[in-house]
Design a protein around this motif. Structure first.
Motif, PDB file in Angstrom:
ATOM      1  N   ALA A  32       0.876  -1.162  -0.040  1.00 46.75           N
ATOM      2  CA  ALA A  32      -0.026   0.124   0.083  1.00 46.75           C
ATOM      3  C   ALA A  32       0.987   1.205  -0.026  1.00 46.75           C
ATOM      4  O   ALA A  32       1.427   1.620  -1.073  1.00 46.75           O
ATOM      5  CB  ALA A  32      -1.102  -0.112   1.493  1.00 46.75           C
ATOM      6  N   GLY A  33       0.990   1.810   1.112  1.00 44.55           N
ATOM      7  CA  GLY A  33       2.025   3.001   1.086  1.00 44.55           C
ATOM      8  C   GLY A  33       3.403   2.502   1.463  1.00 44.55           C
ATOM      9  O   GLY A  33       4.411   3.330   1.317  1.00 44.55           O
ATOM     10  N   GLY A  34       3.534   1.328   1.742  1.00 45.22           N
ATOM     11  CA  GLY A  34       4.843   0.870   2.038  1.00 45.22           C
ATOM     12  C   GLY A  34       5.602   1.252   3.417  1.00 45.22           C
ATOM     13  O   GLY A  34       6.949   0.890   3.647  1.00 45.22           O
ATOM     14  N   HIS A  35       5.074   1.958   4.076  1.00 45.15           N
ATOM     15  CA  HIS A  35       5.593   2.740   5.353  1.00 45.15           C
ATOM     16  C   HIS A  35       5.820   1.617   6.367  1.00 45.15           C
ATOM     17  O   HIS A  35       6.338   2.156   7.569  1.00 45.15           O
ATOM     18  CB  HIS A  35       5.400   4.023   5.396  1.00 45.15           C
ATOM     19  N   ARG A  79      -2.813  11.621   5.566  1.00 42.60           N
ATOM     20  CA  ARG A  79      -3.032  13.056   5.223  1.00 42.60           C
ATOM     21  C   ARG A  79      -4.133  13.100   4.671  1.00 42.60           C
ATOM     22  O   ARG A  79      -4.978  14.143   5.372  1.00 42.60           O
ATOM     23  CB  ARG A  79      -1.944  13.468   4.068  1.00 42.60           C
ATOM     24  N   ARG A 104       5.047  14.273   8.371  1.00 40.76           N
ATOM     25  CA  ARG A 104       4.344  14.833   7.070  1.00 40.76           C
ATOM     26  C   ARG A 104       4.832  13.789   5.788  1.00 40.76           C
ATOM     27  O   ARG A 104       3.857  13.538   5.215  1.00 40.76           O
ATOM     28  CB  ARG A 104       4.757  16.462   6.603  1.00 40.76           C
ATOM     29  N   GLN A 105       6.135  13.244   5.571  1.00 42.19           N
ATOM     30  CA  GLN A 105       6.554  12.435   4.794  1.00 42.19           C
ATOM     31  C   GLN A 105       5.720  11.321   4.648  1.00 42.19           C
ATOM     32  O   GLN A 105       5.396  10.723   4.022  1.00 42.19           O
ATOM     33  CB  GLN A 105       7.967  12.640   4.555  1.00 42.19           C
ATOM     34  N   VAL A 106       5.688  10.793   6.033  1.00 39.06           N
ATOM     35  CA  VAL A 106       5.041   9.548   6.373  1.00 39.06           C
ATOM     36  C   VAL A 106       3.658   9.558   6.091  1.00 39.06           C
ATOM     37  O   VAL A 106       2.951   8.518   5.255  1.00 39.06           O
ATOM     38  CB  VAL A 106       5.149   8.970   7.846  1.00 39.06           C
ATOM     39  N   ARG A 107       2.909  10.622   6.315  1.00 36.92           N
ATOM     40  CA  ARG A 107       1.605  10.952   6.111  1.00 36.92           C
ATOM     41  C   ARG A 107       1.202  11.106   4.752  1.00 36.92           C
ATOM     42  O   ARG A 107       0.193  10.692   4.085  1.00 36.92           O
ATOM     43  CB  ARG A 107       0.788  12.071   7.177  1.00 36.92           C
ATOM     44  N   ASN A 108       1.979  11.443   4.051  1.00 35.76           N
ATOM     45  CA  ASN A 108       1.862  11.560   2.475  1.00 35.76           C
ATOM     46  C   ASN A 108       2.013  10.079   1.653  1.00 35.76           C
ATOM     47  O   ASN A 108       1.294   9.955   0.603  1.00 35.76           O
ATOM     48  CB  ASN A 108       2.909  12.412   1.736  1.00 35.76           C
ATOM     49  N   ARG A 109       2.465   9.185   2.433  1.00 29.51           N
ATOM     50  CA  ARG A 109       2.324   7.905   1.722  1.00 29.51           C
ATOM     51  C   ARG A 109       1.672   6.954   2.533  1.00 29.51           C
ATOM     52  O   ARG A 109       1.174   6.022   1.781  1.00 29.51           O
ATOM     53  CB  ARG A 109       4.048   7.468   1.545  1.00 29.51           C
TER      54      ARG A 109
ATOM     55  N   ALA B  58       6.042  16.068  -0.095  1.00 29.78           N
ATOM     56  CA  ALA B  58       7.374  15.502   0.495  1.00 29.78           C
ATOM     57  C   ALA B  58       7.289  14.167   0.837  1.00 29.78           C
ATOM     58  O   ALA B  58       6.085  13.762   1.486  1.00 29.78           O
ATOM     59  CB  ALA B  58       7.622  16.407   1.513  1.00 29.78           C
ATOM     60  N   THR B  63      12.051   5.233   1.523  1.00 29.41           N
ATOM     61  CA  THR B  63      11.020   4.305   1.679  1.00 29.41           C
ATOM     62  C   THR B  63      10.010   4.429   0.631  1.00 29.41           C
ATOM     63  O   THR B  63       8.956   4.119   0.874  1.00 29.41           O
ATOM     64  CB  THR B  63      10.345   4.790   2.994  1.00 29.41           C
TER      65      THR B  63
END
Lengths: 290, 166
Positions: A32-35, A79, A104-109, B58, B63
């Protein structure tokens, strides 16, 4: 480290994704987002031979109201959940939980479906989903399953999902009038994960008593659970600071608090009581605001 | 060896390659395109030194798999301004001394730019919250915050890229 080699597949539909999961047996993982997945693969704690990317399946995106329920597509990013007008208005406890994930970066993915399917004990969504009495909808070879949040988070990194199922959406009934919710979290400073996370969702009677109170706890325990000790001390009682303070002392009742390198069980207990009190006070304030 | 084709627009230029699916976006940018301004810091998705813009958002390129960026647009620090020029955010970081060793800086600048594109007038709390995904070991963040405030003011005033002087 780099992940071990794998083959990459882009699923055009949920049905195709299920077919690929079946085809690859235990060697296929959904992306999915892969995080959560990619960090694990980079440490080589998981080495799936096949990744099935869900990102182009439009049917998994979007937030809507349908048949009296709010439905959130599994591929909606944190996000998207945090900034949704509908959710900010109707279920702020969920929007707040999403806004608190990582950075923010994590929430974008990262996505709500991916996070929920992964079942991290310190993730934020499970607490909010328990507080909202939400259901997780999954599709598999045998059709659709609707799983109550209370039954979904089984144990540390273990959910009720079958290996060949895809989380498609999260659904819950929008809280009624005189309701309020709030999410409180003490985050690990480096990872952003919850050492303790508390989601409170309350509905008050006309004369200011707790009609319903649901408190979801994450981070402090192996899998998210409701703080039933607190809930029992609140139901039917007047929604006052005194009641809340007294009820919060029951927060860790029937919960199996974790001691690990981040925090002791005793520390988590104290934080849990404090965050429970804050979350309830904020939820009550929101419920009494016109 | 398993391979997959990718087409990614990088800093406005269409790029195609045949790569391993496990190739991380950060390594595609650094090792295959030679864009070494994006840095590999922590390897655990925490530090943000690898931050790039993916379709303007961003993201931590350590990752993201390069195959996930197939069909999308990436902006790296090199793409902010033409050679010899500085973007207003870069100009602000320079003038406000928002860097020391510079390792976190490309990621910090891109995160700041993404933040300002969403919120043109962030207060200090919003700046600090917005940059939580970027760690700095040198500055203590004080001058980074000043740099972002200065960048916000510059961009609100319509500042454009300037030539590096001296």
């Amino acid at each position: 480290m780099n992940p071990a080699p794998f083959a990459y597949h882009r699923a055009g539909s949920v049905a195709e994704a299920i077919g690929l999961l079946q085809q690859f047996g235990g060697e296929g993982k959904l992306l999915a987002g892969g995080h959560s997945l990619l960090p694990i693969m980079k440490l080589r704690l998981a080495e799936p031979a096949h990744l099935i990317d869900l990102s182009t399946i439009e049917a998994l995106r979007g937030i809507s109201e349908r048949n009296g329920e709010i439905a959130i597509g599994a591929m909606t990013t944190h996000r998207g959940v945090a900034q949704s007008d509908l959710l900010v208005r109707q279920a702020p406890v969920l929007a707040e939980a999403a806004a608190s994930v990582g950075d923010r970066q994590v929430r974008n993915r990262g996505t709500i479906g991916g996070a929920v399917a992964h079942g991290d004990a310190a993730a934020d969504y499970p607490a909010a989903l328990l507080a909202l009495d939400a259901v997780i909808v999954a599709e598999g070879p045998n059709g659709e399953r609707v799983i109550a949040a209370a039954d979904f988070f089984v144990d540390f990194l273990v959910t009720a999902l079958e290996p060949d199922e895809v989380v498609t959406e999260i659904r819950f009934a929008p809280p009624p009038m005189r309701s309020g919710g709030n999410y409180q979290k003490l985050a690990n400073q480096a990872s952003g994960y919850a050492l303790v996370g508390v989601a409170a969702q309350v509905t008050l009677t006309e004369d200011g008593r707790f009609e319903t109170a649901r408190i979801g706890v994450t981070g402090a325990i192996p899998a998210a659970r409701r703080a039933t000790g607190v809930e029992d001390a609140l139901t039917g009682q007047a929604a006052t600071e005194a009641t809340i303070t007294g009820a919060a002392t029951h927060a860790s009742e029937s919960l199996d608090l974790l001691s690990d390198l981040h925090a002791s069980a005793e520390y988590r207990d104290r934080v849990l009581q404090g965050l429970t009190k804050r979350a309830l006070s904020a939820a009550v304030a929101a419920a009494t605001t016109v | 060896m398993i391979t997959a084709p990718v087409s990614i627009e990088v800093n406005g230029i269409a790029r195609s390659a045949t790569i391993e699916p496990r190739l991380l976006l950060v390594h595609y940018l650094r090792d295959q395109l030679g864009l070494t301004g994006t840095h590999v810091g922590c390897e655990t998705s925490q530090c943000g030194a690898c931050t790039v813009l993916l379709d303007g958002e961003a993201v931590k390129s350590c990752t993201v798999l390069a195959v996930q960026a197939d069909g999308h647009a990436v902006t790296t620090i090199e793409g902010l301004a033409a050679p010899g020029m500085l973007h207003p955010v870069q100009q602000a970081f320079w003038e406000e001394h928002g860097l020391q060793c510079g390792f976190c800086t490309p990621g910090m600048v891109l995160s700041a730019l993404a933040l300002l594109n969403e919120n043109a007038y962030p207060d200090e709390a919003a700046i600090r919250h917005g940059l939580e995904g970027n760690l700095c070991r040198c500055t203590g963040y004080q001058n980074i915050v000043h740099a972002v405030e200065s960048a916000a003011a510059r961009m609100a005033d319509g500042a454009v890229a300037v030539r590096i002087s001296g």
